[in-house]
Scaffold this active site. Sequence first.
Site, PDB file in Angstrom:
ATOM      1  N   GLU A 241     -26.735 -21.147  41.989  1.00 55.17           N
ATOM      2  CA  GLU A 241     -27.212 -22.594  41.668  1.00 55.17           C
ATOM      3  C   GLU A 241     -28.211 -22.880  42.628  1.00 55.17           C
ATOM      4  OE1 GLU A 241     -24.839 -25.906  40.149  1.00 55.17           O
ATOM      5  OE2 GLU A 241     -23.095 -24.622  39.988  1.00 55.17           O
ATOM      6  N   HIS A 257      -8.164  -1.596  41.521  1.00 54.59           N
ATOM      7  CA  HIS A 257      -7.540  -1.250  40.278  1.00 54.59           C
ATOM      8  C   HIS A 257      -8.653  -0.995  39.310  1.00 54.59           C
ATOM      9  CE1 HIS A 257      -3.560  -1.334  41.916  1.00 54.59           C
ATOM     10  NE2 HIS A 257      -3.987  -2.422  42.600  1.00 54.59           N
ATOM     11  N   LYS A 351     -27.910 -29.240  29.189  1.00 55.14           N
ATOM     12  CA  LYS A 351     -27.038 -30.318  28.687  1.00 55.14           C
ATOM     13  C   LYS A 351     -28.013 -31.442  27.706  1.00 55.14           C
ATOM     14  CE  LYS A 351     -24.196 -30.660  32.666  1.00 55.14           C
ATOM     15  NZ  LYS A 351     -23.772 -31.594  34.129  1.00 55.14           N
TER      16      LYS A 351
END
Length: 357
Positions: A241, A257, A351
């Site tokens: 950001e 893993h 948005k």
Amino acid sequence: MEEKELILNNPDALQRADSLDMFGALYNLPEQCLKAWQMGMQCALPERRDYRNVVVTGLGGSAIGGDLLRVYAGDRMEIPVAVNRDYLLPLYVNRHTLLFAVSYSGNTEETLSAYDEARDRGAAVVAVTTGGKLGERAARDGVPQITVPPGIMPRSATGYLFLPMLAVLSRLGLLEDPAGEVEELASVLRGQREKLHPGVPAADNPAKQLALKLYNRIPVIWGASATSEVAAQRWKGQVNENAKAPAYWNVFPELNHNEVVGFEAPAELLRKLHIVILRDVQDHPRVKIRMDITRDIVEKAAGGVSEVEAVGDGTLARMYSLVYLGDYASVYLAVLYGIDPGPVKVIDHLKAELARR
Ligand code: F6R
């Protein structure tokens, strides 16, 4: 690289590059935390019920406080804390749920949708917001509301979006009073900012040094479950950001893993990575050893590896000290890329487009 260091050592240039005064908001974080704590100590409380779980619903900068709460509460609360970053809530949310709906703007559609659903299911709701539609709905529904000051970016408001929840849980008797830890948090952050702010030259400023290392590299941030995991996630989000650049994160022991296996090829790509290992005194002793071994494995392939250590005695201070360092480093990185750290045009565009459709 010297040329880049000169940019970071010119406080006027840093200020000019930062149109929304992200540096100012960062500098004020310790005071924000104290104010936020007081707000949570004074706000209206939801009713006392037989709460069986706590859910924080929010997105981006308004959700990370939920993660801080989740990790902090992990070994301190007898009921689980979950973070929901979606329109819908898990099926277990019901009248035994205490739900914090957190949206700095108050207008994030996923959070508004989850708020409505929580109300329909009979959960006890607390709204944390500057206002917007969430503020309107909370006022309409008589829902307790923690109204935080407007005027900064949501991701600069982590104190406001985290500490009031802690205060509410403590006042409801769900969490032991963390007031002492909150004071330590403010004093640790105050100590840190004197080393991290724009006036401190790169030679003495760990955040500037990190930004220089991350420049032209892909940051890969590794924390550990239940200690530095939120900081790792936050560093990634803040590089995205603020610096508008890619970054990735993972946690020990899980990354041992899978992710660690991916350091064999291709060499050229791996040299683009800079790995940052976040260390905490409370990391599991076996995880500390895993970090040492893993560093040896990846060092040969990656472009670089750095380690940083959490500061402070209490969990709150230690978690936040790592977040704070990453926040500063990501803003310096933005300046190195010639990017204004504050505005997030892509999020605004998304948005606006969603609001149209
Ligand atoms: C912007 C930022 C974003 C927002 C997110 C949700 O600074 O951090 O991640 O937090 O888009 O918006 P709000 O916080 O207004 O609900």
